[in-house]
Design an enzyme around this catalytic site. Sequence first.
Site, PDB file in Angstrom:
ATOM      1  N   ASP A 107       0.857  -1.188   0.000  1.00 36.26           N
ATOM      2  CA  ASP A 107       0.000   0.000   0.000  1.00 36.26           C
ATOM      3  C   ASP A 107       0.895   1.240   0.000  1.00 36.26           C
ATOM      4  OD1 ASP A 107       0.954   0.110   2.657  1.00 36.26           O
ATOM      5  OD2 ASP A 107      -0.786  -0.983   3.372  1.00 36.26           O
ATOM      6  N   ASP A 148       1.647   5.123   1.503  1.00 31.57           N
ATOM      7  CA  ASP A 148       1.390   6.095   2.567  1.00 31.57           C
ATOM      8  C   ASP A 148       1.987   7.434   2.181  1.00 31.57           C
ATOM      9  OD1 ASP A 148       0.239   4.292   4.664  1.00 31.57           O
ATOM     10  OD2 ASP A 148       2.149   3.287   4.350  1.00 31.57           O
ATOM     11  N   ASP A 201       8.907   3.963  13.189  1.00 32.80           N
ATOM     12  CA  ASP A 201       9.424   2.822  13.958  1.00 32.80           C
ATOM     13  C   ASP A 201      10.868   2.431  13.595  1.00 32.80           C
ATOM     14  OD1 ASP A 201       8.445   1.901  11.526  1.00 32.80           O
ATOM     15  OD2 ASP A 201       7.125   0.372  12.373  1.00 32.80           O
TER      16      ASP A 201
END
Length: 451
Positions: free
Chosen positions: A75, A77, A157
């Site tokens: 996907d 982002d 992260d």
Amino acid sequence: MPKRLINKIKSIVKASRAPKRLKAVIIHADKHSFDPNSASPGAIKVVNTLTDAGYEAYLVGGCVRDGLLGLTPKDFDVSTNAHPEEIKALFNRNCRLIGRRFRLAHIRFGREVIEVATFRGHHSTSSDKQQSSTSDHGMLLRDNVFGSLDEDAIRRDFTANALYYRPKDNAIIDYVNGFEDIKNRHLRIIGDPKVRYQEDPVRMIRAIRFSAKLGFQLSPESEAPIKEQSELLGLIPAARLFDEVQKLFMAGVAVTVWERLLHYDLAQWLFPLSVPNKNLHPGANAMITQAMINTDERIASGKSVTPAFFYAVMLWGPLQVNWHQLQKDGIPPVPALQQAAQRVLQQQAQRTTIPKRFVATIREIWELQPRLTRRHIKRAQQLIEHPRFRAAYDLLLLREAAGESDTNLGEWWTEFQHADATTQQALAADHSQPKKKRRPRRRRPAKSQPQ
Ligand code: ATP
Ligand code: MG
């Protein structure tokens, strides 16, 4: 004290409190392999619409990482300095604002959804509890403090997930040495690992997922605190874990993921009934391992894997233990199976919420198991038309491979489902039970009436 001096002291204090600005490394188009044509046109359009309106916007995260590795991103982002309401105003009906803990915008292009998040800032400098709050364990309950691009980068992260792609000049912007880490195949958490896992314990399972999926080496500092802090995963709400578990096991590396989850003591917080020291039904662990191997093979050959089947396998052992116990307690087999299913699913749902539609399917797969033992022609023909036959049959094969039964029932169904009507008759005839003769009912001796 002179006012000038006071102001100077104030500005020094303010500067020392303000987070240090990081310097970006810009990797120009000739120095990287990200192919703009491989990016989703929808995502590029979102970035361009935002920049045309005067905002900053970039592709970010997994799509940049995967693009650099020559993989197809799952996907796309986008990260921007536009606030959620501003994004909404720009994209209007195609845009939906979602999330409370982490507010972001979903922009729809046909079937594709582009996730657009506003740059996150340092929550430690915010006193606004509406936008940022932390639990007693240091877990971020809300992360809606907005900031600048460099602040956003270090709130992410892993270094490999913190690269920004700027379509205007095909440049990659790197604040955390992520570009080098990707080249060297290193997965490294940004900042102090202990604190970052405390803030969001899901990052520990993301570390397992990305290192396994990408074949990256988890850096020693990023790995060190995981086992020790594994129980923090128990604080994550079950509703958030269903999706994360899906991503973990559907990444094509389920065998490695399960081994590592067990190794780091994380598995018990996701599947408390299925870990080897709790899952005592004979063969159940071998069955889980085989299911992981099959899942990986299916994904490698482009086939789908349903979460319902996955959960039906993970919970088969605990289901059996409960089912036997309930029957021992005098409950007939069919209601005992239903009650056992209820119990096991309820316990699992405390850790990972299972959407209702999957619960119904899991139950069906389980309830078909005893029905598969009856090989009467009519029933067998009906059963192969059942929408869950395929999954139930697959579960039967796994049970047999794990040594649960030695009747060759699986083989029989393999033949039966592909056979023509005559062969089906013959197969069924081989197994038709001689009709039981009804024994004449014995009369009970009349009870002697009390005098
Ligand atoms: P994939 O989509 O392939 O699963 P991804 O890296 O894109 O991988 P997403 O869950 O789509 O993962 O998240 C997008 C990006 O958001 C990540 O790359 C990362 O930068 C950031 N992110 C996601 N989850 C977290 C988290 N728990 N803590 C910090 N940053 C996160
Ligand atoms: Mg992603």
